[in-house]
Design a protein around this motif. Structure first.
Motif, PDB file in Angstrom:
ATOM      1  N   LYS A 267       0.815  -1.208   0.000  1.00 18.02           N
ATOM      2  CA  LYS A 267       0.000   0.000   0.000  1.00 18.02           C
ATOM      3  C   LYS A 267       0.853   1.264   0.000  1.00 18.02           C
ATOM      4  O   LYS A 267       0.522   2.253  -0.668  1.00 18.02           O
ATOM      5  N   LYS A 268       1.969   1.243   0.721  1.00 17.80           N
ATOM      6  CA  LYS A 268       2.844   2.415   0.742  1.00 17.80           C
ATOM      7  C   LYS A 268       3.381   2.719  -0.657  1.00 17.80           C
ATOM      8  O   LYS A 268       3.547   3.885  -1.023  1.00 17.80           O
ATOM      9  N   GLY A 269       3.657   1.671  -1.424  1.00 21.85           N
ATOM     10  CA  GLY A 269       4.141   1.873  -2.780  1.00 21.85           C
ATOM     11  C   GLY A 269       3.095   2.523  -3.663  1.00 21.85           C
ATOM     12  O   GLY A 269       3.402   3.432  -4.445  1.00 21.85           O
ATOM     13  N   PHE A 270       1.846   2.071  -3.539  1.00 15.13           N
ATOM     14  CA  PHE A 270       0.768   2.664  -4.326  1.00 15.13           C
ATOM     15  C   PHE A 270       0.621   4.144  -4.005  1.00 15.13           C
ATOM     16  O   PHE A 270       0.517   4.992  -4.907  1.00 15.13           O
ATOM     17  N   HIS A 271       0.600   4.471  -2.714  1.00 15.48           N
ATOM     18  CA  HIS A 271       0.430   5.873  -2.323  1.00 15.48           C
ATOM     19  C   HIS A 271       1.622   6.721  -2.767  1.00 15.48           C
ATOM     20  O   HIS A 271       1.448   7.887  -3.144  1.00 15.48           O
ATOM     21  N   ALA A 272       2.830   6.134  -2.733  1.00 13.73           N
ATOM     22  CA  ALA A 272       4.016   6.871  -3.173  1.00 13.73           C
ATOM     23  C   ALA A 272       3.933   7.185  -4.662  1.00 13.73           C
ATOM     24  O   ALA A 272       4.231   8.306  -5.092  1.00 13.73           O
ATOM     25  N   VAL A 273       3.522   6.192  -5.474  1.00 12.94           N
ATOM     26  CA  VAL A 273       3.405   6.412  -6.919  1.00 12.94           C
ATOM     27  C   VAL A 273       2.300   7.420  -7.208  1.00 12.94           C
ATOM     28  O   VAL A 273       2.471   8.338  -8.027  1.00 12.94           O
ATOM     29  N   LYS A 274       1.161   7.274  -6.547  1.00 14.04           N
ATOM     30  CA  LYS A 274       0.048   8.186  -6.794  1.00 14.04           C
ATOM     31  C   LYS A 274       0.415   9.622  -6.425  1.00 14.04           C
ATOM     32  O   LYS A 274       0.139  10.564  -7.188  1.00 14.04           O
ATOM     33  N   SER A 275       1.054   9.800  -5.283  1.00 19.09           N
ATOM     34  CA  SER A 275       1.454  11.142  -4.862  1.00 19.09           C
ATOM     35  C   SER A 275       2.465  11.735  -5.838  1.00 19.09           C
ATOM     36  O   SER A 275       2.384  12.919  -6.199  1.00 19.09           O
ATOM     37  N   LEU A 276       3.390  10.907  -6.275  1.00 17.88           N
ATOM     38  CA  LEU A 276       4.422  11.367  -7.214  1.00 17.88           C
ATOM     39  C   LEU A 276       3.781  11.843  -8.520  1.00 17.88           C
ATOM     40  O   LEU A 276       4.111  12.916  -9.037  1.00 17.88           O
ATOM     41  N   ILE A 277       2.854  11.053  -9.040  1.00 14.34           N
ATOM     42  CA  ILE A 277       2.192  11.399 -10.304  1.00 14.34           C
ATOM     43  C   ILE A 277       1.307  12.631 -10.128  1.00 14.34           C
ATOM     44  O   ILE A 277       1.261  13.518 -10.995  1.00 14.34           O
ATOM     45  N   ASP A 278       0.603  12.709  -9.001  1.00 13.30           N
ATOM     46  CA  ASP A 278      -0.275  13.860  -8.764  1.00 13.30           C
ATOM     47  C   ASP A 278       0.504  15.170  -8.765  1.00 13.30           C
ATOM     48  O   ASP A 278      -0.022  16.216  -9.187  1.00 13.30           O
ATOM     49  N   GLU A 279       1.745  15.139  -8.303  1.00 16.04           N
ATOM     50  CA  GLU A 279       2.530  16.362  -8.135  1.00 16.04           C
ATOM     51  C   GLU A 279       3.482  16.620  -9.301  1.00 16.04           C
ATOM     52  O   GLU A 279       4.271  17.572  -9.267  1.00 16.04           O
ATOM     53  N   SER A 280       3.432  15.784 -10.325  1.00 19.74           N
ATOM     54  CA  SER A 280       4.378  15.906 -11.438  1.00 19.74           C
ATOM     55  C   SER A 280       3.640  16.065 -12.765  1.00 19.74           C
ATOM     56  O   SER A 280       2.537  15.538 -12.943  1.00 19.74           O
ATOM     57  N   ASN A 281       4.286  16.756 -13.691  1.00 23.01           N
ATOM     58  CA  ASN A 281       3.851  16.745 -15.085  1.00 23.01           C
ATOM     59  C   ASN A 281       4.504  15.538 -15.755  1.00 23.01           C
ATOM     60  O   ASN A 281       5.688  15.245 -15.510  1.00 23.01           O
ATOM     61  N   CYS A 282       3.752  14.848 -16.614  1.00 24.31           N
ATOM     62  CA  CYS A 282       4.219  13.573 -17.154  1.00 24.31           C
ATOM     63  C   CYS A 282       4.276  13.630 -18.685  1.00 24.31           C
ATOM     64  O   CYS A 282       3.322  14.105 -19.330  1.00 24.31           O
TER      65      CYS A 282
END
Length: 308
Positions: A267-282
């Motif tokens: 679960k920590k990995g999912f939240h880390a990826v989601k937070s990273l994507i939410d705060e980044s332009n891709c």
């Protein structure tokens, strides 16, 4: 004290006795090896790494050992051994001890560092803004990482995008960059003042030569970086530069599939990826010209709004 402060003979003395202890990013590594020429290579390529003489917690204990058999004299070999487990690496020719050290250390990080989300990604920073370059081998991420480093960007890693599971920040690990095949001459031509080690031919990954991280990147290896861009790079010989926006949903799936240990950290990995994507332009990047990539991505970063 750094490796550059020591002579090759002093480094060799440590290697064959108590071992050299050095810091690379968040890891303290103890290395033993009775290989004189390796000391000379470390003196040049590890020049900027801290050489640790006081007692510290050791993360990885590594030994590059020569097998005591007929191979000690005839076509000599070297084995990678570590107290942290058996990576199952077949012996390398003795003169390939440095590539074995680099690949074996990658195994140590990948198998033991699950307090980070580990992405198969290069990572750099420009003007305080972190950029992740997730890609699988052959995409050009190591070449890009070396190019950015030689144009004043902070090199965080060419191989591991280590995401701190508590802060969501990128943890630098400025290891040597193993340039492969055509990339070696590409970087030599792009940055003639780059320090690149000896050429190792016919390895399992082709021809390899190691790029030395700049002093400024190594000196700031304890300073984490805030991710602002996620760019999926791909070298494409017919495309000078093409940058296309990727949706957040697509980026999240691609980044999760790119992680070494996504299922392990749960679960920590999912939240880390989601937070990273939410705060980044891709974005998705296709390129064949390093000067153009550096120029265009600097412009992109400079256009990003400051952190609130």
């Amino acid at each position: 004290m750094r490796f550059s402060d020591l002579s090759s003979s002093t480094i060799y003395h440590y290697l064959k006795t108590q071992g050299v202890v050095y810091q690379c990013g968040p890891f303290n590594i103890q290395l033993k090896a009775n290989i004189p020429f390796l000391a000379e290579q470390l003196h040049v390529l590890f020049a900027h790494y801290p050489f640790i003489e006081h007692d510290v917690l050791i993360d990885f204990r590594v030994n590059l050992a020569r097998p005591y058999s007929h191979r000690y004299w005839w076509r000599p070999q070297v084995l990678f051994k570590t107290a942290e487990g058996d990576p199952g690496m077949a012996p390398f020719p003795l003169d390939h001890a440095l590539p074995m050290l680099e690949w074996g250390t990658n195994w140590c990080v990948a198998s033991q560092s699950h307090y980070y989300l580990m992405l198969h990604s290069a990572a750099v920073e420009y003007q305080g803004k972190g950029v992740l370059l997730p890609a699988w081998p052959g995409s050009g991420k190591s070449t890009l990482c070396a190019a950015f480093a030689m144009r004043g960007w902070r090199m965080l890693s060419d191989e591991f995008g280590l995401i701190d599971l508590e802060t969501g920040l990128i943890q630098p690990i400025p290891k040597l960059i193993p340039l492969k095949n055509q990339s070696i001459d590409v970087i030599r031509n792009f940055a003639p003042d780059a320090v690149i080690g000896p050429l190792f031919t016919k390895t399992r990954k082709g021809d390899v030569a190691h790029f030395r991280p700049p002093l400024t990147s190594v000196a700031q290896s304890e300073v984490q970086a805030k991710p602002r861009l996620v760019i999926f790079p791909k070298y494409q010989s017919e495309t000078r530069f093409k940058l296309t926006e990727v949706t957040k949903a697509q980026a999240l799936l691609r980044l999760a599939n790119n992680a070494f240990n996504y299922q392990i950290v749960g679960k920590k990995g999912f939240h880390a990826v989601k937070s990273l994507i939410d705060e980044s332009n891709c974005y998705e990047l296709y390129f064949n010209d390093l000067d153009t990539v550096v120029e265009k991505l600097q412009q992109l970063i400079e256009s990003l709004p400051p952190e609130e």
